[in-house]
Design an enzyme around this catalytic site. Sequence first.
Site, short mmCIF file in Angstrom:
data_model
loop_
_atom_site.label_atom_id
_atom_site.label_comp_id
_atom_site.label_asym_id
_atom_site.label_seq_id
_atom_site.Cartn_x
_atom_site.Cartn_y
_atom_site.Cartn_z
N GLU A 263 45.78 38.82 51.19
CA GLU A 263 44.89 39.77 51.88
C GLU A 263 44.11 39.07 52.98
O GLU A 263 43.88 39.60 54.05
CB GLU A 263 43.92 40.40 50.86
CG GLU A 263 43.09 41.56 51.42
CD GLU A 263 41.71 41.13 51.90
OE1 GLU A 263 40.99 41.97 52.46
OE2 GLU A 263 41.34 39.95 51.75
N ASP B 85 37.20 45.90 45.73
CA ASP B 85 37.02 44.65 46.48
C ASP B 85 35.53 44.30 46.53
O ASP B 85 34.67 45.19 46.52
CB ASP B 85 37.60 44.82 47.90
CG ASP B 85 38.00 43.48 48.52
OD1 ASP B 85 37.72 42.41 47.93
OD2 ASP B 85 38.60 43.50 49.61
ZN LIG Z 1 37.63 38.19 51.77
#
Ligand SMILES: [Zn+2]
Length: 375
Positions: free
Chosen positions: A195, A245
């Site tokens: 990511e 997240d």
């Molecule tokens: Zn990050």
Amino acid sequence: MYLHSPSLTLSLPAISLWLLLAALTTAYKPLSDSFLRAIPSPDSVNIDKGPLLSPLLIPRVPGTPGQTTAQEHLHSFFTSNLPSWSLTWQNSTSTTPATGSAQIPFANLIAKREPPWTKPGEANLLTLVAHYDSKRLPQGFLGATDSAVPCAVLMYVAQVVDKYVSQMYEEMSELGEGGEVDMDMGVQILFLDGEEAFETWTDADSLYGARSLAETWFTQRNPAGQKFYKYRTPLSQISLFLLLDLLGAPSPMVPSYFPTTHWAYVALSSVESRLRSLNLLESSPTRNFLPDVNATMSGGPISDDHLPFIARGVETLHIIPHPFPAVWHTMKDDGAHLDMKVVRDWCKIVASFALEWLDMMEVWTEPEGSGKFLK
Ligand SMILES: [Zn+2]
Ligand SMILES: *[C@@H]1O[C@H](CO)[C@@H](O)[C@H](O)[C@H]1NC(C)=O
Ligand SMILES: *[C@@H]1O[C@H](CO)[C@@H](O)[C@H](O)[C@H]1NC(C)=O
């Protein structure tokens, strides 16, 4: 992830709208108080001795040994504790701006629990997502909130839902009830790789794993079958893409980012409120983690693993605080700076939401003497 300003407009193909409507017509029954009380304490995520989180608090940069260690931890968690989940790797390679001509490996792990009577491509899947890689710089960066904690939360959630999902699948199989359109519901967890940017966030230097998986699932055809409602691609099987997240810092404030999934945000927020009012959460924030029940955020979107999926019409609920944690992308994003009460609260909130989504009141039996007339 990365915050930027251009606004994004969603255009959904007609078929997605139809699937959304189909999803909305399924029964969505809130968990009873006694069910919420029965959700086990998430002690397993503790940093020092907890088996879920602490093995992930190492640098996990793609192409380094830490990546392999993290992969083995995620994989062996399922093989040891949840053997009925199917595990698949979706692998790719790419060059990066920091690593010259080397092909860096990216491996997404897909852990899936589907009704046993369904053939590949027949079930719709609540899809819970987090990335397990960590940022290359600063050297030694641990990414506790980013996203070791979200991965550990999802492992805990898998364990909680598995018990009830297994019971439901067994009961439905015995009764021969499997195969109804709104009942062929399963759950999958995506542990995404790559990511983070290797150098500076750009479209090409970020979301390596997510871009590869979304592209693969968009083009892959499920085997042809008898049923008219069968999903054509693995992508279209995703009923909701719930992306976690930057979780684990104190006092998170998570807005609602998308009008089309605001109703799911409200469901998550209301289960948080109910857990709080039953004194089942440990943190005592001045307001809910998910306070925005009456509005969706009007700012620009946040770049994260959902983008390649949103671009292909997938419905997303993005659970990321705004503002980001103070430790974001610094050496302080480590175990010592986590608020473990908040971490455990996220575990319970997401587990409750998943159980509700999967309609688990169907298999819940109220304990003796807990009828609604007794308080
Ligand atoms: Zn990050
Ligand atoms: C994909 O990557 C995983 C993790 O590194 C590895 O265990 C697996 O063997 C790979 N699969 C293939 C087909 O290369
Ligand atoms: C949302 O709107 C309703 C109806 O206007 C109101 O009663 C409620 O207090 C609002 N909730 C929040 C958190 O603003």
